[in-house]
Scaffold this motif. Structure first.
Motif: not given
Length: 137
Positions: A40, A42-43, A45
């Motif tokens: 989560y 890494d995802n 932004n």
């Protein structure tokens, strides 16, 4: 104590867990599942960190945004020993600065945290809805 707030990429699950685990947000996150936490992060932004002079992570803002209309703040945490120094407000200000004036920040506050968000200028509404997750760990 000097605190630096900055947008950051590459935040590790271990640093996130160390920070969030020392905040009120800790019990609401799957901190025992490093792989899920890293996924989560890494995802997301938009990750903004607050670090002390030694580089230790003392606070963070984790969001998802379209960069033009809305940003959902999924996590806002400050380690308990660093609370009361304005770090949470600085993280929110840094997010607003990065996102620009056309982008709204939304979040769901933990029960009891509403006063903090009101204090730093967020508007409260009673029209929030969510569908609970079925995978809990």
């Amino acid at each position: 104590m000097t605190i630096t707030c900055a947008q950051e990429t590459g935040l590790t699950a271990e640093e996130y867990i160390a920070c969030v685990g020392q905040s009120a947000l800790g019990p609401t996150r799957p901190l025992g599942n490093t792989e899920r936490v890293q996924a989560y992060i890494d995802n997301s932004n938009l990750v903004i960190t607050a670090r002390d002079q030694g580089g230790r992570l003392v606070g963070l803002f984790r969001g998802m945004t379209d960069w033009s209309w809305i940003c959902y703040c999924a996590d806002m945490a400050v380690v308990e020993s660093s609370q009361g120094q304005g770090i949470g407000a600085r993280l929110m200000d840094k997010a607003s600065e990065i996102l620009g004036p056309g982008c709204t920040i939304t979040l769901l506050a933990l029960p009891g945290a509403e006063g903090f968000y009101q204090k730093i200028g967020l508007t409260q509404t009673s029209a929030a809805f969510y569908r609970d997750r079925t995978h809990r760990t």
